[in-house]
Motif scaffolding. Structure first.
Motif, PDB file in Angstrom:
ATOM      1  N   ARG A   1      -7.884 -10.782   2.643  1.00 24.37           N
ATOM      2  CA  ARG A   1      -8.192  -9.818   2.963  1.00 24.37           C
ATOM      3  C   ARG A   1      -7.899  -8.748   1.739  1.00 24.37           C
ATOM      4  O   ARG A   1      -6.026  -9.773   0.858  1.00 24.37           O
ATOM      5  CB  ARG A   1      -7.519  -8.525   3.715  1.00 24.37           C
ATOM      6  CG  ARG A   1      -7.758  -9.289   5.207  1.00 24.37           C
ATOM      7  CD  ARG A   1      -6.865  -8.232   6.174  1.00 24.37           C
ATOM      8  NE  ARG A   1      -7.376  -8.080   7.929  1.00 24.37           N
ATOM      9  CZ  ARG A   1      -7.590  -9.655   8.870  1.00 24.37           C
ATOM     10  NH1 ARG A   1      -6.604 -10.561   8.426  1.00 24.37           N
ATOM     11  NH2 ARG A   1      -7.434  -9.384   9.871  1.00 24.37           N
TER      12      ARG A   1
ATOM     13  N   PHE B   1      -7.470  -5.766  -0.619  1.00 21.49           N
ATOM     14  CA  PHE B   1      -7.112  -4.345  -0.247  1.00 21.49           C
ATOM     15  C   PHE B   1      -6.965  -3.772  -1.635  1.00 21.49           C
ATOM     16  O   PHE B   1      -5.422  -3.644  -2.060  1.00 21.49           O
ATOM     17  CB  PHE B   1      -6.549  -4.071   0.769  1.00 21.49           C
ATOM     18  CG  PHE B   1      -7.009  -4.582   2.498  1.00 21.49           C
ATOM     19  CD1 PHE B   1      -8.461  -4.534   2.336  1.00 21.49           C
ATOM     20  CD2 PHE B   1      -5.923  -4.604   3.242  1.00 21.49           C
ATOM     21  CE1 PHE B   1      -8.642  -5.129   3.499  1.00 21.49           C
ATOM     22  CE2 PHE B   1      -6.639  -4.722   4.608  1.00 21.49           C
ATOM     23  CZ  PHE B   1      -7.987  -5.094   4.103  1.00 21.49           C
TER      24      PHE B   1
ATOM     25  N   TYR C   1     -12.618   0.861  -3.182  1.00 26.96           N
ATOM     26  CA  TYR C   1     -13.376   2.071  -3.036  1.00 26.96           C
ATOM     27  C   TYR C   1     -12.025   3.301  -3.964  1.00 26.96           C
ATOM     28  O   TYR C   1     -10.667   3.051  -3.251  1.00 26.96           O
ATOM     29  CB  TYR C   1     -13.571   2.924  -1.951  1.00 26.96           C
ATOM     30  CG  TYR C   1     -12.600   3.032  -1.004  1.00 26.96           C
ATOM     31  CD1 TYR C   1     -12.167   4.306  -0.998  1.00 26.96           C
ATOM     32  CD2 TYR C   1     -12.193   2.380   0.092  1.00 26.96           C
ATOM     33  CE1 TYR C   1     -10.569   4.297   0.276  1.00 26.96           C
ATOM     34  CE2 TYR C   1     -11.430   2.533   0.688  1.00 26.96           C
ATOM     35  CZ  TYR C   1     -10.593   3.797   0.983  1.00 26.96           C
ATOM     36  OH  TYR C   1      -9.718   4.244   2.028  1.00 26.96           O
TER      37      TYR C   1
ATOM     38  N   GLY D   1      -3.796  -1.155  -1.946  1.00 29.32           N
ATOM     39  CA  GLY D   1      -3.821  -0.146  -2.094  1.00 29.32           C
ATOM     40  C   GLY D   1      -3.650   1.614  -2.316  1.00 29.32           C
ATOM     41  O   GLY D   1      -1.800   1.015  -1.574  1.00 29.32           O
TER      42      GLY D   1
ATOM     43  N   ASN E   1      -2.112  -6.969  -0.706  1.00 33.27           N
ATOM     44  CA  ASN E   1      -2.925  -5.035  -0.655  1.00 33.27           C
ATOM     45  C   ASN E   1      -2.122  -4.437  -0.930  1.00 33.27           C
ATOM     46  O   ASN E   1      -0.752  -3.966  -1.464  1.00 33.27           O
ATOM     47  CB  ASN E   1      -2.482  -5.017   0.804  1.00 33.27           C
ATOM     48  CG  ASN E   1      -2.929  -3.481   1.422  1.00 33.27           C
ATOM     49  OD1 ASN E   1      -3.358  -2.484   0.777  1.00 33.27           O
ATOM     50  ND2 ASN E   1      -2.735  -3.176   2.773  1.00 33.27           N
TER      51      ASN E   1
ATOM     52  N   PHE F   1      -8.033  -0.722  -2.747  1.00 34.13           N
ATOM     53  CA  PHE F   1      -8.507   0.669  -2.630  1.00 34.13           C
ATOM     54  C   PHE F   1      -8.082   1.985  -3.699  1.00 34.13           C
ATOM     55  O   PHE F   1      -6.515   1.831  -3.529  1.00 34.13           O
ATOM     56  CB  PHE F   1      -8.763   1.228  -1.607  1.00 34.13           C
ATOM     57  CG  PHE F   1      -7.431   1.095  -0.470  1.00 34.13           C
ATOM     58  CD1 PHE F   1      -7.318   2.474  -0.335  1.00 34.13           C
ATOM     59  CD2 PHE F   1      -7.294  -0.297   0.562  1.00 34.13           C
ATOM     60  CE1 PHE F   1      -6.169   2.408   0.735  1.00 34.13           C
ATOM     61  CE2 PHE F   1      -6.085  -0.111   0.792  1.00 34.13           C
ATOM     62  CZ  PHE F   1      -5.533   1.027   1.655  1.00 34.13           C
ATOM     63  N   ASP F   2      -8.250   2.670  -3.668  1.00 33.95           N
ATOM     64  CA  ASP F   2      -8.177   4.108  -4.119  1.00 33.95           C
ATOM     65  C   ASP F   2      -6.716   3.623  -5.021  1.00 33.95           C
ATOM     66  O   ASP F   2      -5.641   4.542  -5.500  1.00 33.95           O
ATOM     67  CB  ASP F   2      -6.923   5.251  -2.928  1.00 33.95           C
ATOM     68  CG  ASP F   2      -7.383   5.402  -2.309  1.00 33.95           C
ATOM     69  OD1 ASP F   2      -9.173   5.787  -2.686  1.00 33.95           O
ATOM     70  OD2 ASP F   2      -7.476   6.237  -0.842  1.00 33.95           O
TER      71      ASP F   2
ATOM     72  N   ALA G   1     -12.421  -9.429   4.432  1.00 33.06           N
ATOM     73  CA  ALA G   1     -12.405  -8.274   4.185  1.00 33.06           C
ATOM     74  C   ALA G   1     -11.740  -7.989   2.492  1.00 33.06           C
ATOM     75  O   ALA G   1     -11.201  -8.017   1.744  1.00 33.06           O
ATOM     76  CB  ALA G   1     -11.387  -6.963   4.858  1.00 33.06           C
TER      77      ALA G   1
ATOM     78  N   PHE H   1     -16.062  -6.980   6.348  1.00 31.89           N
ATOM     79  CA  PHE H   1     -16.377  -5.713   5.877  1.00 31.89           C
ATOM     80  C   PHE H   1     -15.873  -5.600   4.718  1.00 31.89           C
ATOM     81  O   PHE H   1     -14.913  -6.785   4.431  1.00 31.89           O
ATOM     82  CB  PHE H   1     -16.057  -4.672   6.783  1.00 31.89           C
ATOM     83  CG  PHE H   1     -14.491  -4.767   7.468  1.00 31.89           C
ATOM     84  CD1 PHE H   1     -14.012  -4.265   6.446  1.00 31.89           C
ATOM     85  CD2 PHE H   1     -14.054  -5.484   8.153  1.00 31.89           C
ATOM     86  CE1 PHE H   1     -12.798  -4.452   6.643  1.00 31.89           C
ATOM     87  CE2 PHE H   1     -12.941  -5.992   8.280  1.00 31.89           C
ATOM     88  CZ  PHE H   1     -11.309  -4.896   7.465  1.00 31.89           C
TER      89      PHE H   1
ATOM     90  N   TYR I   1       0.866  -1.351   0.382  1.00 30.85           N
ATOM     91  CA  TYR I   1      -0.246  -0.324   0.457  1.00 30.85           C
ATOM     92  C   TYR I   1       1.037   1.042  -0.035  1.00 30.85           C
ATOM     93  O   TYR I   1       1.766   1.086   0.669  1.00 30.85           O
ATOM     94  CB  TYR I   1      -1.228  -0.228   1.288  1.00 30.85           C
ATOM     95  CG  TYR I   1       0.010  -0.169   2.630  1.00 30.85           C
ATOM     96  CD1 TYR I   1       0.204   0.912   3.791  1.00 30.85           C
ATOM     97  CD2 TYR I   1       0.085  -1.426   3.092  1.00 30.85           C
ATOM     98  CE1 TYR I   1       0.735   1.326   4.953  1.00 30.85           C
ATOM     99  CE2 TYR I   1       0.989  -1.335   4.292  1.00 30.85           C
ATOM    100  CZ  TYR I   1       1.258  -0.081   5.162  1.00 30.85           C
ATOM    101  OH  TYR I   1       1.606  -0.482   6.493  1.00 30.85           O
TER     102      TYR I   1
ATOM    103  N   SER J   1     -11.535  -3.785   0.323  1.00 33.34           N
ATOM    104  CA  SER J   1     -12.047  -2.927  -0.119  1.00 33.34           C
ATOM    105  C   SER J   1     -11.562  -2.510  -1.633  1.00 33.34           C
ATOM    106  O   SER J   1     -10.570  -2.619  -1.978  1.00 33.34           O
ATOM    107  CB  SER J   1     -11.315  -1.893   0.612  1.00 33.34           C
ATOM    108  OG  SER J   1     -10.928  -0.705   0.706  1.00 33.34           O
TER     109      SER J   1
END
Length: 245
Positions: free
Chosen positions: A197, A199, A225, A176, A174, A201-202, A221, A245, A152, A223
């Motif tokens: 997980r 991830f 977004y 992200g 990840n 995102f962004d 999880a 989530f 990330y 993510s």
């Protein structure tokens, strides 16, 4: 009689020596050396066509392992070849030599790929406290198979390589915050059955969220977004029983 006995002993020893030499020669010819083993595995993972392109990330990764890497991995430890090669592919696919921030020591030819992480600089990480789990880079369970890829906010570019599917024990993926990364989410992510997980995102991802993600039954999880180009039905992910989530 004594002469005849000596003659038979000499003959026997000669035959034994010749037999041993022949066996050693056959072993040398049949057993692949490390470079040929690496190339065979790279072809299995990435395909022969992409490796014929000299400037492809896969070719660069293979060249690094054959010519720069100093770690001698036992030939029977195939999983080590795989995860070291895939890690190198990630590095070259995502702009490692040009855009990565110098926060982690990666693609280090004198250490285990499990140590290609921020902890090698911080020198204060211990497993399994959170400061280790979320430090950037590769992390392994018991210093063996890669379990976490935390990349990330590392200023990566390029795409997510499909070769990550061969990191079969991955728990965390990840990427992200690497807004320069483009392309799609590879459908091969769905083969990471141990993933907990995800991830992403962004980033600047586009295309449809692969439906294969919903079959990762251990996923807790997700993510995604901040990816304006992504489309698809997020409701399908709600069918994953372990999702928190």
């Amino acid at each position: 009689k004594q002469y005849r006995a000596i003659k038979w002993v000499v003959l026997f020893c000669t035959i034994a020596v010749i037999t041993a030499c022949v066996i050693n020669l056959l072993v040398f010819l049949i057993e692949p050396d490390e470079d040929s083993q690496i190339r065979t595995i790279a072809i299995e993972i990435s395909g022969e066509d992409i490796l014929k392109i000299p400037d492809s990330p896969q070719s660069k990764a293979l060249w690094w392992m054959e010519n720069v890497d100093q770690i001698q991995i036992p030939i029977h430890h195939k999983f080590r070849f795989i995860q070291r090669y895939v890690s190198a592919v990630i590095y070259f696919t995502t702009g490692g030599p040009t855009t990565w921030l110098s926060e982690i020591v990666y693609l280090d030819g004198i250490v285990n790929e499990c140590e290609w992480n921020e902890c090698s600089i911080l020198l204060n990480c211990s497993f399994p406290p959170e400061n280790y789990i979320y430090s950037k880079g590769n992390h392994c369970r018991d210093n063996k198979s890669i379990s976490d890829l935390n990349f990330y906010h590392l200023n990566m570019s390029g795409i997510i390589p499909r070769e990550i599917e061969f990191l079969s024990n991955l728990n965390v993926l990840n990427f992200g915050g690497n807004w320069q990364m483009q392309g799609t989410i590879p459908s091969t992510v769905g083969k990471l059955t141990s993933l907990k997980r995800l991830f992403l995102f962004d980033m600047n991802l586009s295309g449809v969220i692969p439906h294969q993600v919903q079959y990762i039954k251990n996923l807790e999880a997700v993510s995604l977004y901040g990816n304006r180009g992504l489309s698809g039905d997020m409701k399908s992910l709600c069918s994953i029983p372990s999702l928190l989530f």
